[in-house]
Scaffold this motif. Structure first.
Motif, PDB file in Angstrom:
ATOM      1  N   VAL A  79       0.847  -1.182   0.000  1.00 41.99           N
ATOM      2  CA  VAL A  79       0.000   0.000   0.000  1.00 41.99           C
ATOM      3  C   VAL A  79       0.887   1.238   0.000  1.00 41.99           C
ATOM      4  O   VAL A  79       1.756   1.381   0.874  1.00 41.99           O
ATOM      5  CB  VAL A  79      -0.933   0.011   1.233  1.00 41.99           C
ATOM      6  CG1 VAL A  79      -1.824   1.248   1.209  1.00 41.99           C
ATOM      7  CG2 VAL A  79      -1.767  -1.260   1.296  1.00 41.99           C
ATOM      8  N   HIS A  80       0.692   2.109  -0.987  1.00 39.38           N
ATOM      9  CA  HIS A  80       1.328   3.428  -1.008  1.00 39.38           C
ATOM     10  C   HIS A  80       0.304   4.400  -0.425  1.00 39.38           C
ATOM     11  O   HIS A  80      -0.783   4.555  -0.982  1.00 39.38           O
ATOM     12  CB  HIS A  80       1.671   3.863  -2.429  1.00 39.38           C
ATOM     13  CG  HIS A  80       2.827   3.134  -3.031  1.00 39.38           C
ATOM     14  ND1 HIS A  80       3.389   3.526  -4.226  1.00 39.38           N
ATOM     15  CD2 HIS A  80       3.537   2.057  -2.629  1.00 39.38           C
ATOM     16  CE1 HIS A  80       4.392   2.722  -4.525  1.00 39.38           C
ATOM     17  NE2 HIS A  80       4.492   1.807  -3.569  1.00 39.38           N
ATOM     18  N   SER A  81       0.642   5.007   0.698  1.00 41.57           N
ATOM     19  CA  SER A  81      -0.263   5.954   1.370  1.00 41.57           C
ATOM     20  C   SER A  81       0.333   7.346   1.296  1.00 41.57           C
ATOM     21  O   SER A  81       1.455   7.571   1.750  1.00 41.57           O
ATOM     22  CB  SER A  81      -0.472   5.554   2.830  1.00 41.57           C
ATOM     23  OG  SER A  81      -1.021   4.266   2.917  1.00 41.57           O
ATOM     24  N   TRP A  82      -0.416   8.284   0.732  1.00 43.22           N
ATOM     25  CA  TRP A  82       0.012   9.674   0.577  1.00 43.22           C
ATOM     26  C   TRP A  82      -0.681  10.515   1.642  1.00 43.22           C
ATOM     27  O   TRP A  82      -1.903  10.485   1.762  1.00 43.22           O
ATOM     28  CB  TRP A  82      -0.366  10.183  -0.811  1.00 43.22           C
ATOM     29  CG  TRP A  82       0.325   9.460  -1.935  1.00 43.22           C
ATOM     30  CD1 TRP A  82      -0.050   8.281  -2.501  1.00 43.22           C
ATOM     31  CD2 TRP A  82       1.506   9.873  -2.615  1.00 43.22           C
ATOM     32  NE1 TRP A  82       0.825   7.944  -3.510  1.00 43.22           N
ATOM     33  CE2 TRP A  82       1.792   8.903  -3.591  1.00 43.22           C
ATOM     34  CE3 TRP A  82       2.354  10.981  -2.494  1.00 43.22           C
ATOM     35  CZ2 TRP A  82       2.881   9.001  -4.445  1.00 43.22           C
ATOM     36  CZ3 TRP A  82       3.431  11.076  -3.352  1.00 43.22           C
ATOM     37  CH2 TRP A  82       3.701  10.098  -4.308  1.00 43.22           C
ATOM     38  N   TYR A  83       0.112  11.272   2.420  1.00 43.36           N
ATOM     39  CA  TYR A  83      -0.411  12.106   3.501  1.00 43.36           C
ATOM     40  C   TYR A  83       0.040  13.549   3.320  1.00 43.36           C
ATOM     41  O   TYR A  83       1.142  13.803   2.871  1.00 43.36           O
ATOM     42  CB  TYR A  83       0.121  11.639   4.867  1.00 43.36           C
ATOM     43  CG  TYR A  83      -0.223  10.229   5.218  1.00 43.36           C
ATOM     44  CD1 TYR A  83      -1.422   9.930   5.852  1.00 43.36           C
ATOM     45  CD2 TYR A  83       0.657   9.194   4.952  1.00 43.36           C
ATOM     46  CE1 TYR A  83      -1.736   8.626   6.201  1.00 43.36           C
ATOM     47  CE2 TYR A  83       0.347   7.890   5.296  1.00 43.36           C
ATOM     48  CZ  TYR A  83      -0.846   7.613   5.921  1.00 43.36           C
ATOM     49  OH  TYR A  83      -1.156   6.322   6.270  1.00 43.36           O
ATOM     50  N   LYS A  84      -0.815  14.468   3.741  1.00 40.57           N
ATOM     51  CA  LYS A  84      -0.484  15.887   3.735  1.00 40.57           C
ATOM     52  C   LYS A  84      -0.698  16.425   5.143  1.00 40.57           C
ATOM     53  O   LYS A  84      -1.665  16.058   5.811  1.00 40.57           O
ATOM     54  CB  LYS A  84      -1.371  16.657   2.757  1.00 40.57           C
ATOM     55  CG  LYS A  84      -1.058  18.146   2.676  1.00 40.57           C
ATOM     56  CD  LYS A  84      -1.989  18.819   1.677  1.00 40.57           C
ATOM     57  CE  LYS A  84      -1.716  20.289   1.555  1.00 40.57           C
ATOM     58  NZ  LYS A  84      -2.138  21.059   2.715  1.00 40.57           N
ATOM     59  N   MET A 128       3.606  20.264   3.856  1.00 40.74           N
ATOM     60  CA  MET A 128       4.464  19.111   4.082  1.00 40.74           C
ATOM     61  C   MET A 128       3.688  17.843   3.742  1.00 40.74           C
ATOM     62  O   MET A 128       2.521  17.706   4.102  1.00 40.74           O
ATOM     63  CB  MET A 128       4.921  19.064   5.543  1.00 40.74           C
ATOM     64  CG  MET A 128       5.722  20.286   5.963  1.00 40.74           C
ATOM     65  SD  MET A 128       7.214  20.561   4.970  1.00 40.74           S
ATOM     66  CE  MET A 128       8.148  19.127   5.406  1.00 40.74           C
ATOM     67  N   TRP A 129       4.360  16.915   3.083  1.00 39.48           N
ATOM     68  CA  TRP A 129       3.761  15.659   2.664  1.00 39.48           C
ATOM     69  C   TRP A 129       4.636  14.490   3.118  1.00 39.48           C
ATOM     70  O   TRP A 129       5.822  14.651   3.374  1.00 39.48           O
ATOM     71  CB  TRP A 129       3.653  15.597   1.144  1.00 39.48           C
ATOM     72  CG  TRP A 129       2.562  16.405   0.537  1.00 39.48           C
ATOM     73  CD1 TRP A 129       2.489  17.768   0.462  1.00 39.48           C
ATOM     74  CD2 TRP A 129       1.398  15.909  -0.110  1.00 39.48           C
ATOM     75  NE1 TRP A 129       1.344  18.144  -0.198  1.00 39.48           N
ATOM     76  CE2 TRP A 129       0.659  17.014  -0.563  1.00 39.48           C
ATOM     77  CE3 TRP A 129       0.907  14.629  -0.364  1.00 39.48           C
ATOM     78  CZ2 TRP A 129      -0.543  16.875  -1.248  1.00 39.48           C
ATOM     79  CZ3 TRP A 129      -0.284  14.489  -1.044  1.00 39.48           C
ATOM     80  CH2 TRP A 129      -1.001  15.614  -1.476  1.00 39.48           C
ATOM     81  N   ARG A 130       4.019  13.325   3.154  1.00 38.97           N
ATOM     82  CA  ARG A 130       4.756  12.088   3.397  1.00 38.97           C
ATOM     83  C   ARG A 130       4.056  10.983   2.624  1.00 38.97           C
ATOM     84  O   ARG A 130       2.837  10.948   2.536  1.00 38.97           O
ATOM     85  CB  ARG A 130       4.767  11.744   4.881  1.00 38.97           C
ATOM     86  CG  ARG A 130       5.504  10.436   5.166  1.00 38.97           C
ATOM     87  CD  ARG A 130       5.625  10.138   6.635  1.00 38.97           C
ATOM     88  NE  ARG A 130       6.445  11.190   7.228  1.00 38.97           N
ATOM     89  CZ  ARG A 130       6.214  11.716   8.424  1.00 38.97           C
ATOM     90  NH1 ARG A 130       5.208  11.305   9.145  1.00 38.97           N
ATOM     91  NH2 ARG A 130       7.000  12.654   8.906  1.00 38.97           N
ATOM     92  N   VAL A 131       4.856  10.081   2.063  1.00 37.75           N
ATOM     93  CA  VAL A 131       4.311   8.888   1.419  1.00 37.75           C
ATOM     94  C   VAL A 131       4.966   7.690   2.089  1.00 37.75           C
ATOM     95  O   VAL A 131       6.170   7.697   2.357  1.00 37.75           O
ATOM     96  CB  VAL A 131       4.525   8.911  -0.114  1.00 37.75           C
ATOM     97  CG1 VAL A 131       5.984   9.011  -0.497  1.00 37.75           C
ATOM     98  CG2 VAL A 131       3.862   7.716  -0.777  1.00 37.75           C
ATOM     99  N   PHE A 148       8.406  15.149   1.907  1.00 39.20           N
ATOM    100  CA  PHE A 148       8.745  16.181   0.935  1.00 39.20           C
ATOM    101  C   PHE A 148       7.834  17.375   1.151  1.00 39.20           C
ATOM    102  O   PHE A 148       6.848  17.294   1.880  1.00 39.20           O
ATOM    103  CB  PHE A 148       8.640  15.654  -0.509  1.00 39.20           C
ATOM    104  CG  PHE A 148       7.282  15.125  -0.893  1.00 39.20           C
ATOM    105  CD1 PHE A 148       6.387  15.924  -1.579  1.00 39.20           C
ATOM    106  CD2 PHE A 148       6.900  13.836  -0.561  1.00 39.20           C
ATOM    107  CE1 PHE A 148       5.135  15.441  -1.939  1.00 39.20           C
ATOM    108  CE2 PHE A 148       5.648  13.341  -0.921  1.00 39.20           C
ATOM    109  CZ  PHE A 148       4.759  14.158  -1.604  1.00 39.20           C
ATOM    110  N   GLN A 149       8.190  18.481   0.526  1.00 40.75           N
ATOM    111  CA  GLN A 149       7.415  19.716   0.662  1.00 40.75           C
ATOM    112  C   GLN A 149       6.894  20.138  -0.705  1.00 40.75           C
ATOM    113  O   GLN A 149       7.605  20.041  -1.711  1.00 40.75           O
ATOM    114  CB  GLN A 149       8.287  20.819   1.245  1.00 40.75           C
ATOM    115  CG  GLN A 149       7.541  22.104   1.494  1.00 40.75           C
ATOM    116  CD  GLN A 149       8.417  23.162   2.153  1.00 40.75           C
ATOM    117  OE1 GLN A 149       9.621  23.004   2.295  1.00 40.75           O
ATOM    118  NE2 GLN A 149       7.797  24.243   2.560  1.00 40.75           N
ATOM    119  N   VAL A 150       5.644  20.591  -0.717  1.00 40.50           N
ATOM    120  CA  VAL A 150       5.045  21.117  -1.953  1.00 40.50           C
ATOM    121  C   VAL A 150       4.873  22.611  -1.771  1.00 40.50           C
ATOM    122  O   VAL A 150       4.331  23.074  -0.770  1.00 40.50           O
ATOM    123  CB  VAL A 150       3.685  20.461  -2.252  1.00 40.50           C
ATOM    124  CG1 VAL A 150       3.048  21.079  -3.484  1.00 40.50           C
ATOM    125  CG2 VAL A 150       3.855  18.945  -2.438  1.00 40.50           C
TER     126      VAL A 150
END
Length: 151
Positions: A79-84, A128-131, A148-150
């Motif tokens: 599972v790839h989970s993308w968080y903000k 700020m994000w994290r996967v 990572f940062q957007v």
């Protein structure tokens, strides 16, 4: 006595290698990138300084990918989970808001390549994000993560 020990060891080895709880899943390589071509990452997103996080500009990059190469002893689901980060709860500390979870079926391999993507929108995606990469069977065991940062 010696035959009993050898027989027990052989049975134990057979049980351990066929038991799903002992399936091995390992992220061999991973990359944040702007595209995937011929199952390989293209235009890697990296930090320009070792102390800084990678930065993505939402106005220039409409989507980003997490490309992974996974070693698996048997068929499994990662599972790839993308968080903000959710700035609305800053008084309680940073809170990660789940944006999307993508389940990917992995076949037994020493290097099964797969990827997921998330869309970025200027004015909405900044922060700020994290996967993370986990297995569906054990979502609390993080196999890989990237922050990572957007902008």
């Amino acid at each position: 006595m010696r035959k009993s020990i050898v027989l027990f060891a052989a049975i134990l080895a057979m049980v351990l290698t066929t038991c799903p709880a002992f399936a091995q899943v390992l992220v061999v390589e991973a990359a944040l990138c702007e595209d995937v071509v011929n199952r390989e990452p293209v235009d890697l997103i990296t930090s320009t300084d070792q102390s800084m996080l990678p930065v993505v500009e939402a106005g220039k990059t409409g989507q980003i990918f997490l490309w992974t190469k996974i070693k698996a002893s048997e068929e499994t689901v990662v599972v790839h989970s993308w968080y903000k980060e959710n700035p609305d709860v800053a008084e309680l500390g940073p809170d990660l808001h789940p944006m999307t979870e993508i389940e990917l079926r992995i076949h037994p391999s020493d290097g099964f390549r797969t990827w997921s993507t998330t869309s970025l929108m200027p004015g909405v995606s900044e922060g700020m994000w994290r996967v993370t990469v986990t297995t569906a069977a054990d979502p609390n065991n993080i196999l890989y993560q990237e922050a990572f940062q957007v902008k």
